[in-house]
Design a protein around this motif. Sequence first.
Motif, PDB file in Angstrom:
ATOM      1  N   SER A  32      -1.043  36.998  25.720  1.00  0.00           N
ATOM      2  CA  SER A  32      -2.753  37.096  25.773  1.00  0.00           C
ATOM      3  C   SER A  32      -2.890  37.647  27.208  1.00  0.00           C
ATOM      4  O   SER A  32      -2.389  36.859  28.093  1.00  0.00           O
ATOM      5  CB  SER A  32      -3.284  35.487  25.514  1.00  0.00           C
ATOM      6  OG  SER A  32      -4.561  35.753  25.780  1.00  0.00           O
ATOM      7  N   SER A  33      -3.262  38.647  27.278  1.00  0.00           N
ATOM      8  CA  SER A  33      -3.700  39.227  28.740  1.00  0.00           C
ATOM      9  C   SER A  33      -4.730  38.314  29.462  1.00  0.00           C
ATOM     10  O   SER A  33      -4.769  38.173  30.625  1.00  0.00           O
ATOM     11  CB  SER A  33      -4.224  40.509  28.605  1.00  0.00           C
ATOM     12  OG  SER A  33      -3.348  41.438  27.941  1.00  0.00           O
ATOM     13  N   TYR A  34      -5.549  37.570  28.479  1.00  0.00           N
ATOM     14  CA  TYR A  34      -6.567  36.772  29.104  1.00  0.00           C
ATOM     15  C   TYR A  34      -7.320  35.797  27.899  1.00  0.00           C
ATOM     16  O   TYR A  34      -6.956  36.079  26.755  1.00  0.00           O
ATOM     17  CB  TYR A  34      -7.914  37.666  29.841  1.00  0.00           C
ATOM     18  CG  TYR A  34      -8.526  38.454  28.734  1.00  0.00           C
ATOM     19  CD1 TYR A  34      -9.572  38.108  28.021  1.00  0.00           C
ATOM     20  CD2 TYR A  34      -7.998  39.993  28.701  1.00  0.00           C
ATOM     21  CE1 TYR A  34     -10.412  39.154  27.352  1.00  0.00           C
ATOM     22  CE2 TYR A  34      -8.553  40.743  27.840  1.00  0.00           C
ATOM     23  CZ  TYR A  34      -9.741  40.256  26.976  1.00  0.00           C
ATOM     24  OH  TYR A  34     -10.356  41.335  25.968  1.00  0.00           O
ATOM     25  N   SER A  35      -7.902  34.772  28.159  1.00  0.00           N
ATOM     26  CA  SER A  35      -8.433  33.986  27.351  1.00  0.00           C
ATOM     27  C   SER A  35     -10.207  33.834  27.607  1.00  0.00           C
ATOM     28  O   SER A  35     -10.380  33.829  28.946  1.00  0.00           O
ATOM     29  CB  SER A  35      -7.734  32.612  27.327  1.00  0.00           C
ATOM     30  OG  SER A  35      -6.471  32.727  26.757  1.00  0.00           O
ATOM     31  N   GLY A  36     -10.790  33.599  26.595  1.00  0.00           N
ATOM     32  CA  GLY A  36     -12.371  33.260  26.973  1.00  0.00           C
ATOM     33  C   GLY A  36     -12.786  31.907  26.472  1.00  0.00           C
ATOM     34  O   GLY A  36     -11.936  31.162  25.900  1.00  0.00           O
ATOM     35  N   LEU A  37     -14.105  31.753  26.271  1.00  0.00           N
ATOM     36  CA  LEU A  37     -14.596  30.639  26.015  1.00  0.00           C
ATOM     37  C   LEU A  37     -14.118  30.477  24.519  1.00  0.00           C
ATOM     38  O   LEU A  37     -13.785  29.143  24.313  1.00  0.00           O
ATOM     39  CB  LEU A  37     -16.125  30.720  25.913  1.00  0.00           C
ATOM     40  CG  LEU A  37     -16.972  29.380  25.320  1.00  0.00           C
ATOM     41  CD1 LEU A  37     -16.776  28.327  26.444  1.00  0.00           C
ATOM     42  CD2 LEU A  37     -18.506  29.709  25.467  1.00  0.00           C
ATOM     43  N   ASN A  38     -13.920  31.248  23.487  1.00  0.00           N
ATOM     44  CA  ASN A  38     -13.679  30.747  22.125  1.00  0.00           C
ATOM     45  C   ASN A  38     -12.611  31.462  21.690  1.00  0.00           C
ATOM     46  O   ASN A  38     -12.345  32.136  20.598  1.00  0.00           O
ATOM     47  CB  ASN A  38     -14.890  31.139  21.221  1.00  0.00           C
ATOM     48  CG  ASN A  38     -15.868  30.262  21.010  1.00  0.00           C
ATOM     49  OD1 ASN A  38     -15.752  29.081  21.474  1.00  0.00           O
ATOM     50  ND2 ASN A  38     -17.038  30.498  20.322  1.00  0.00           N
ATOM     51  N   SER A  39     -11.469  31.565  22.685  1.00  0.00           N
ATOM     52  CA  SER A  39     -10.249  32.211  22.556  1.00  0.00           C
ATOM     53  C   SER A  39      -9.275  31.173  21.834  1.00  0.00           C
ATOM     54  O   SER A  39      -9.367  29.936  22.434  1.00  0.00           O
ATOM     55  CB  SER A  39      -9.496  32.709  23.708  1.00  0.00           C
ATOM     56  OG  SER A  39     -10.399  33.880  23.885  1.00  0.00           O
ATOM     57  N   VAL A  93     -20.887  35.452  23.128  1.00  0.00           N
ATOM     58  CA  VAL A  93     -19.744  34.557  22.320  1.00  0.00           C
ATOM     59  C   VAL A  93     -20.369  34.278  21.142  1.00  0.00           C
ATOM     60  O   VAL A  93     -21.621  33.929  21.189  1.00  0.00           O
ATOM     61  CB  VAL A  93     -19.503  33.481  23.392  1.00  0.00           C
ATOM     62  CG1 VAL A  93     -18.394  32.515  22.517  1.00  0.00           C
ATOM     63  CG2 VAL A  93     -19.017  33.943  24.434  1.00  0.00           C
ATOM     64  N   SER A  94     -19.674  34.192  20.021  1.00  0.00           N
ATOM     65  CA  SER A  94     -20.319  33.747  18.707  1.00  0.00           C
ATOM     66  C   SER A  94     -19.584  32.492  18.656  1.00  0.00           C
ATOM     67  O   SER A  94     -19.014  31.780  19.229  1.00  0.00           O
ATOM     68  CB  SER A  94     -19.743  34.901  17.602  1.00  0.00           C
ATOM     69  OG  SER A  94     -20.456  34.843  16.453  1.00  0.00           O
ATOM     70  N   TYR A  95     -19.839  31.955  17.184  1.00  0.00           N
ATOM     71  CA  TYR A  95     -19.699  30.638  16.739  1.00  0.00           C
ATOM     72  C   TYR A  95     -18.151  30.484  17.000  1.00  0.00           C
ATOM     73  O   TYR A  95     -17.764  29.218  17.437  1.00  0.00           O
ATOM     74  CB  TYR A  95     -20.323  30.144  15.520  1.00  0.00           C
ATOM     75  CG  TYR A  95     -20.218  28.733  15.117  1.00  0.00           C
ATOM     76  CD1 TYR A  95     -21.340  28.016  15.512  1.00  0.00           C
ATOM     77  CD2 TYR A  95     -19.272  27.902  14.553  1.00  0.00           C
ATOM     78  CE1 TYR A  95     -21.495  26.753  15.191  1.00  0.00           C
ATOM     79  CE2 TYR A  95     -19.307  26.794  14.344  1.00  0.00           C
ATOM     80  CZ  TYR A  95     -20.284  26.124  14.605  1.00  0.00           C
ATOM     81  OH  TYR A  95     -20.498  24.690  14.429  1.00  0.00           O
ATOM     82  N   PHE A  96     -17.400  31.213  16.567  1.00  0.00           N
ATOM     83  CA  PHE A  96     -16.048  30.964  16.318  1.00  0.00           C
ATOM     84  C   PHE A  96     -14.968  31.966  16.951  1.00  0.00           C
ATOM     85  O   PHE A  96     -14.052  31.750  17.390  1.00  0.00           O
ATOM     86  CB  PHE A  96     -15.361  31.259  14.735  1.00  0.00           C
ATOM     87  CG  PHE A  96     -15.763  30.348  13.681  1.00  0.00           C
ATOM     88  CD1 PHE A  96     -15.545  28.933  13.752  1.00  0.00           C
ATOM     89  CD2 PHE A  96     -16.888  30.623  12.882  1.00  0.00           C
ATOM     90  CE1 PHE A  96     -16.026  28.022  12.926  1.00  0.00           C
ATOM     91  CE2 PHE A  96     -17.171  29.558  11.875  1.00  0.00           C
ATOM     92  CZ  PHE A  96     -16.884  28.585  11.929  1.00  0.00           C
ATOM     93  N   ILE A  97     -15.613  33.078  17.495  1.00  0.00           N
ATOM     94  CA  ILE A  97     -14.999  34.074  18.434  1.00  0.00           C
ATOM     95  C   ILE A  97     -15.755  34.332  19.644  1.00  0.00           C
ATOM     96  O   ILE A  97     -16.934  34.292  19.623  1.00  0.00           O
ATOM     97  CB  ILE A  97     -14.511  35.110  17.542  1.00  0.00           C
ATOM     98  CG1 ILE A  97     -15.446  35.917  17.250  1.00  0.00           C
ATOM     99  CG2 ILE A  97     -13.504  34.823  16.327  1.00  0.00           C
ATOM    100  CD1 ILE A  97     -15.559  37.382  16.316  1.00  0.00           C
ATOM    101  N   GLY A  98     -15.041  35.099  20.724  1.00  0.00           N
ATOM    102  CA  GLY A  98     -15.658  35.506  21.829  1.00  0.00           C
ATOM    103  C   GLY A  98     -14.690  35.288  22.933  1.00  0.00           C
ATOM    104  O   GLY A  98     -14.398  34.338  23.446  1.00  0.00           O
ATOM    105  N   ASP A  99     -13.968  36.446  23.242  1.00  0.00           N
ATOM    106  CA  ASP A  99     -12.868  36.371  24.304  1.00  0.00           C
ATOM    107  C   ASP A  99     -13.154  36.602  25.681  1.00  0.00           C
ATOM    108  O   ASP A  99     -12.710  36.844  26.706  1.00  0.00           O
ATOM    109  CB  ASP A  99     -11.647  37.326  23.894  1.00  0.00           C
ATOM    110  CG  ASP A  99     -11.050  36.775  22.625  1.00  0.00           C
ATOM    111  OD1 ASP A  99     -10.771  35.696  22.440  1.00  0.00           O
ATOM    112  OD2 ASP A  99     -10.495  37.565  21.964  1.00  0.00           O
TER     113      ASP A  99
END
Length: 469
Positions: free
Chosen positions: A71-78, A403-409
């Motif tokens: 993983s190059s990076y992670s966000g709130l919903n990763s 950022v959505s409910y289940f996803i958003g990197d």
Amino acid sequence: MKRFHLYLIACLLSSLSFSALAQRAGSGADQISSIEEPISWLPTEGTLGGMPVNIHGQTTYINQRYNNYTSSYSGLNSMSSNKSMSYTWSGTLFFGARIFENTDVYYNPEVFSGVPFSGLVGLGGFTNGEANKAAGKEAQFYSARAFFRHTINQDGTKVHLENEANQISQTVSSNRFVITGGKFSTLDVFDDSTYAKDPRVQFMNWGNMTYLAYDYAADARGYTWGLAGEWYRDNWVFRAARTLAPKTPNGRDLDNQIFKSYGDQIEVERQHNIAGLPGKVSVLAYRNKMTLARFQDATNYVIQNNAQGTQAINDVRTNQQFKTGIGINGEQAITKTVGIYGRAFTSDGHTETMSFTEADNSLSVGVSINGLNWNREKDTIGISMMQNGLSSYRRQYLQAGGVSYFIGDYAGPNQTISYKPEQIAELYYNALLVNNVLFGVNYQHVNNPAYNSARGPVQIYSFRVHAEF
């Protein structure tokens, strides 16, 4: 934690009074089966005060794990890129009673415990069909279903429905009306499949238990209240239903204003036989109406307010938004031991997810193979491939930093999401250990989790234990 999991497995394996797994009611003896008939001495159906009644039960434990992935990076919903473990455990009782000649009532109390991967974020096609019910290690008790079913028979060929969960044995006409009302899952009535339906005993991925882009009305556990009608005309079936939508997207509470907020669906199914082997094709369409956010509005909000990294959809929801979609499902037995299936679906993609998951188009194909050819006729192998995609409106929102409910990197201005369709391969093997317990292993390979080519692939290894009477 490990002791707790071992305890659950021991409980499942000690349930030696359970009968063999009962085959779902379907197209009859030619339908592929990998499970035994119920043993006759177990009284799952009888009478109470002259009223036909039945009782069944099930318990299922699913354990899933994956190792560190790129993983190059992670966000709130990763989805976490670190080694992780997830489990779910469910127990359900199925009570039924025939209160009038052609009217049954059913009630399903359920207990559930589980911990999903990353709090159930970071994927479109989640890898465990029961993970949406998981709310922690502490067991939760609730009423899953409470509904009636009334059958109006017309002239036609007699069809016998076997005693099974939520079905008291009954002889009906091939030409009939069936009315279902109360609390149930929309998937109890719509989008049936012989080979890819039940994550407790078949494929586990959400994209194999129904169309992934089918945003059917339900609470967070997958149940709703509503009224459904089915019209059987020999090898044709016409279905329609209106059900309650959640008060807020993916919420636990349902909005009881059924003329203001709802989910409508219709389905046409055509059953057939080719060379004496059963198959069918169905077309399903839905229309939801409730307070939802439109992705174009959410994207504008993110840009105008520098709201990157937030769930801006929460700030732009408006009343009486419509969401629609349509799909096709087909299946065919190729031999008495091999069957294939395929599903394709597209939603309009303008609005956020109401009840299911983050997908605006989806495609899944697969094959189910019975173990008769290697002298294990109660075993099953399943192989499937899925591809899930997002609409341009949803992609623009995510790429703008929403950022959505289940996803958003989103993880900063230099980490723009590199969109690619999410691709999932799934393989499972089920073995009937004894006449009452199924043991299965499952492997899933996920490319571009949450539609981001900068992350993954993820390889998920699973096992499950399932028993029922």
